[in-house]
Motif scaffolding. Structure first.
Motif, PDB file in Angstrom:
ATOM      1  N   ASP A 124      73.682   6.674 -60.511  1.00  0.00           N
ATOM      2  CA  ASP A 124      72.736   7.776 -60.372  1.00  0.00           C
ATOM      3  C   ASP A 124      71.377   7.393 -60.957  1.00  0.00           C
ATOM      4  N   GLN A 125      71.405   6.669 -62.090  1.00  0.00           N
ATOM      5  CA  GLN A 125      70.154   6.262 -62.719  1.00  0.00           C
ATOM      6  C   GLN A 125      69.391   5.283 -61.826  1.00  0.00           C
ATOM      7  N   VAL A 126      70.112   4.358 -61.216  1.00  0.00           N
ATOM      8  CA  VAL A 126      69.480   3.400 -60.299  1.00  0.00           C
ATOM      9  C   VAL A 126      68.874   4.141 -59.103  1.00  0.00           C
ATOM     10  N   GLU A 127      69.615   5.089 -58.542  1.00  0.00           N
ATOM     11  CA  GLU A 127      69.104   5.858 -57.410  1.00  0.00           C
ATOM     12  C   GLU A 127      67.838   6.617 -57.790  1.00  0.00           C
ATOM     13  N   THR A 128      67.829   7.194 -58.992  1.00  0.00           N
ATOM     14  CA  THR A 128      66.657   7.934 -59.458  1.00  0.00           C
ATOM     15  C   THR A 128      65.454   7.012 -59.599  1.00  0.00           C
ATOM     16  N   LEU A 129      65.674   5.819 -60.144  1.00  0.00           N
ATOM     17  CA  LEU A 129      64.589   4.849 -60.282  1.00  0.00           C
ATOM     18  C   LEU A 129      64.050   4.425 -58.920  1.00  0.00           C
ATOM     19  N   LEU A 130      64.933   4.135 -57.985  1.00  0.00           N
ATOM     20  CA  LEU A 130      64.497   3.694 -56.659  1.00  0.00           C
ATOM     21  C   LEU A 130      63.740   4.805 -55.924  1.00  0.00           C
ATOM     22  N   LEU A 131      64.189   6.050 -56.086  1.00  0.00           N
ATOM     23  CA  LEU A 131      63.461   7.168 -55.485  1.00  0.00           C
ATOM     24  C   LEU A 131      62.058   7.275 -56.090  1.00  0.00           C
ATOM     25  N   ALA A 132      61.967   7.082 -57.413  1.00  0.00           N
ATOM     26  CA  ALA A 132      60.659   7.131 -58.074  1.00  0.00           C
ATOM     27  C   ALA A 132      59.750   6.025 -57.557  1.00  0.00           C
ATOM     28  N   LEU A 133      60.286   4.824 -57.404  1.00  0.00           N
ATOM     29  CA  LEU A 133      59.502   3.711 -56.870  1.00  0.00           C
ATOM     30  C   LEU A 133      59.037   4.004 -55.445  1.00  0.00           C
ATOM     31  N   SER A 134      59.889   4.623 -54.651  1.00  0.00           N
ATOM     32  CA  SER A 134      59.533   4.910 -53.259  1.00  0.00           C
ATOM     33  C   SER A 134      58.399   5.921 -53.159  1.00  0.00           C
ATOM     34  N   ARG A 135      58.240   6.745 -54.200  1.00  0.00           N
ATOM     35  CA  ARG A 135      57.166   7.742 -54.216  1.00  0.00           C
ATOM     36  C   ARG A 135      55.913   7.226 -54.906  1.00  0.00           C
ATOM     37  N   GLY A 136      55.955   5.994 -55.420  1.00  0.00           N
ATOM     38  CA  GLY A 136      54.812   5.480 -56.163  1.00  0.00           C
ATOM     39  C   GLY A 136      54.636   6.171 -57.488  1.00  0.00           C
ATOM     40  N   ALA A 137      55.741   6.497 -58.148  1.00  0.00           N
ATOM     41  CA  ALA A 137      55.696   7.263 -59.393  1.00  0.00           C
ATOM     42  C   ALA A 137      55.074   6.459 -60.528  1.00  0.00           C
ATOM     43  N   GLY A 138      54.593   7.177 -61.533  1.00  0.00           N
ATOM     44  CA  GLY A 138      54.057   6.556 -62.723  1.00  0.00           C
ATOM     45  C   GLY A 138      55.138   6.316 -63.759  1.00  0.00           C
ATOM     46  N   VAL A 139      54.702   6.132 -65.001  1.00  0.00           N
ATOM     47  CA  VAL A 139      55.631   5.792 -66.081  1.00  0.00           C
ATOM     48  C   VAL A 139      56.707   6.854 -66.249  1.00  0.00           C
ATOM     49  N   ALA A 140      56.326   8.122 -66.177  1.00  0.00           N
ATOM     50  CA  ALA A 140      57.306   9.199 -66.377  1.00  0.00           C
ATOM     51  C   ALA A 140      58.418   9.131 -65.334  1.00  0.00           C
ATOM     52  N   GLY A 141      58.053   8.862 -64.077  1.00  0.00           N
ATOM     53  CA  GLY A 141      59.074   8.761 -63.036  1.00  0.00           C
ATOM     54  C   GLY A 141      59.935   7.535 -63.187  1.00  0.00           C
ATOM     55  N   LEU A 142      59.339   6.413 -63.611  1.00  0.00           N
ATOM     56  CA  LEU A 142      60.094   5.170 -63.763  1.00  0.00           C
ATOM     57  C   LEU A 142      61.030   5.221 -64.969  1.00  0.00           C
ATOM     58  N   ALA A 143      60.789   6.141 -65.891  1.00  0.00           N
ATOM     59  CA  ALA A 143      61.718   6.320 -67.011  1.00  0.00           C
ATOM     60  C   ALA A 143      63.034   6.920 -66.534  1.00  0.00           C
ATOM     61  N   ALA A 144      63.035   7.473 -65.312  1.00  0.00           N
ATOM     62  CA  ALA A 144      64.232   8.054 -64.696  1.00  0.00           C
ATOM     63  C   ALA A 144      64.803   9.158 -65.580  1.00  0.00           C
ATOM     64  N   MET A 145      66.132   9.211 -65.737  1.00  0.00           N
ATOM     65  CA  MET A 145      66.755  10.327 -66.441  1.00  0.00           C
ATOM     66  C   MET A 145      66.936  10.008 -67.918  1.00  0.00           C
ATOM     67  N   PRO A 146      66.545  10.908 -68.806  1.00  0.00           N
ATOM     68  CA  PRO A 146      66.755  10.658 -70.233  1.00  0.00           C
ATOM     69  C   PRO A 146      68.219  10.812 -70.616  1.00  0.00           C
ATOM     70  N   ALA A 147      68.630  10.074 -71.632  1.00  0.00           N
ATOM     71  CA  ALA A 147      70.007  10.174 -72.113  1.00  0.00           C
ATOM     72  C   ALA A 147      70.201  11.372 -73.024  1.00  0.00           C
ATOM     73  N   HIS A 148      69.124  11.826 -73.659  1.00  0.00           N
ATOM     74  CA  HIS A 148      69.233  12.962 -74.582  1.00  0.00           C
ATOM     75  C   HIS A 148      67.898  13.682 -74.667  1.00  0.00           C
ATOM     76  N   TRP A 149      67.941  14.999 -74.705  1.00  0.00           N
ATOM     77  CA  TRP A 149      66.754  15.814 -74.956  1.00  0.00           C
ATOM     78  C   TRP A 149      67.203  17.180 -75.475  1.00  0.00           C
TER      79      TRP A 149
END
Length: 322
Positions: A124-149
């Motif tokens: 799921d984390q890899v998919e989230t990263l690839l989706l972010a890359l496909s949208r030209g996301a910035g740092v926040a998008g490339l961080a993908a999903m946080p482990a804790h918040w």
């Protein structure tokens, strides 16, 4: 249990009681059973019925049956997850789901949960990263999903982000533990499903360690994201929030962008596009007279000028927030 799964559970140390978001699928089934084994009597299950597909009632019946067998308390919420105009169906479902999980964990058990665990895993984390890359996301998008918040007085955890999805299914098979398959996961009209079924097998063949290396890149991006948020907080001490236009104009363009994104996300839950931010920056630079008008679409609402400040509002709810 694979080493990756075992290591992830050993490193997971939530505040108890722990609520596990339980859909009935393989991932949440593995997480629920593993947590119940480790903290017997301290694990709760929370299930959200989205009402978006006919199989939803079958998912609920399965969850009720499993929780009864395992003596795990279960709370259920039924939500209307239909999306508003201009909102993506996935985003609408996510917002409804998180709000329902929060309410269930805090209000539907004799002892409220202190933490909520979600079952997203390494794939799921890899998919989230690839989706972010496909949208030209910035740092926040490339961080993908946080482990804790932390949010709404609860600790939220994703303890399985380093665990491949196949590890979870293998463990369930060894346990002879049932789960349900969501038929929408096979629908390749959804980009995430096309990534899962077509792209991940290719990555596996070319870069066998891609889950680990991609996770490392996400971690680096998350560190950079934290630094940018710290900088935004420092700048906000000068500009105020909502930001004072004259104070914004004194910042370099990059810091204006960073502060605006921080303000809109953390105070209004909206994420503007790059084009929207660029249009707003042009208006901020040009705003030198009392009569200068600003009103620009920004995420799910609008940014406008009120006196010396910028404000954001959402006409859908007719509530203007400072």
């Amino acid at each position: 249990m694979t080493p990756a799964f075992a290591q992830a559970l050993a490193a997971f140390s939530p505040q108890l009681p722990l609520a596990v978001a339980y859909s009935g699928g393989a991932d949440s089934s593995a997480l629920l059973r593993a947590c119940a084994q480790r903290w017997p009597g301290q694990v709760l299950a929370v299930h959200v019925h989205h009402g978006l597909q006919a199989a939803g009632d079958d998912f609920l019946q399965h969850c009720q049956s499993v929780c009864a067998q395992l003596a795990i308390p279960l709370a259920v919420a039924r939500v209307d997850a239909r999306h508003c105009p201009g909102q993506s169906p996935e985003e609408a479902a996510r917002q409804h789901r998180y709000a329902a999980l929060c309410d269930l964990a805090r209000s539907h058990f004799a002892q409220p949960a202190a933490s909520i665990a979600l079952a997203q895993h390494a794939d799921d984390q890899v998919e989230t990263l690839l989706l972010a890359l496909s949208r030209g996301a910035g740092v926040a998008g490339l961080a993908a999903m946080p482990a804790h918040w932390q949010a709404e007085g609860l600790h939220w955890h994703r303890p399985l982000l380093a665990v491949p999805g196949q590890d979870l299914r293998r463990w369930l098979e060894q346990m002879q533990a049932p789960w349900v398959e969501d038929p929408s996961n096979a629908d390749e009209r959804f980009t995430r499903n096309r990534i899962r079924h077509k792209l991940l097998p290719v990555l596996e063949a070319v870069f066998p360690q891609f889950r680990t290396t991609f996770a490392r890149s996400c971690a680096h991006a998350a560190q950079a994201k934290g630094l940018l948020e710290t900088l935004a907080q420092q700048d906000a001490a000068t500009t105020g929030l909502p930001p004072l236009i004259a104070a914004l104009q004194k910042l370099p363009t990059e810091r204006q962008t960073n502060l605006l994104r921080y303000w809109l996300l953390h105070h209004h839950g909206t994420t503007p596009s790059t084009a929207q931010i660029q249009a707003l920056l042009v208006q901020i630079a040009a705003c030198r007279t009392r009569g200068h008008h600003i009103q620009i679409k920004m995420g799910s609402g609008f940014v406008c000028r009120k006196g010396a400040n910028l404000y954001w509002y959402n006409p859908q709810v007719l509530v203007q927030k400072p």
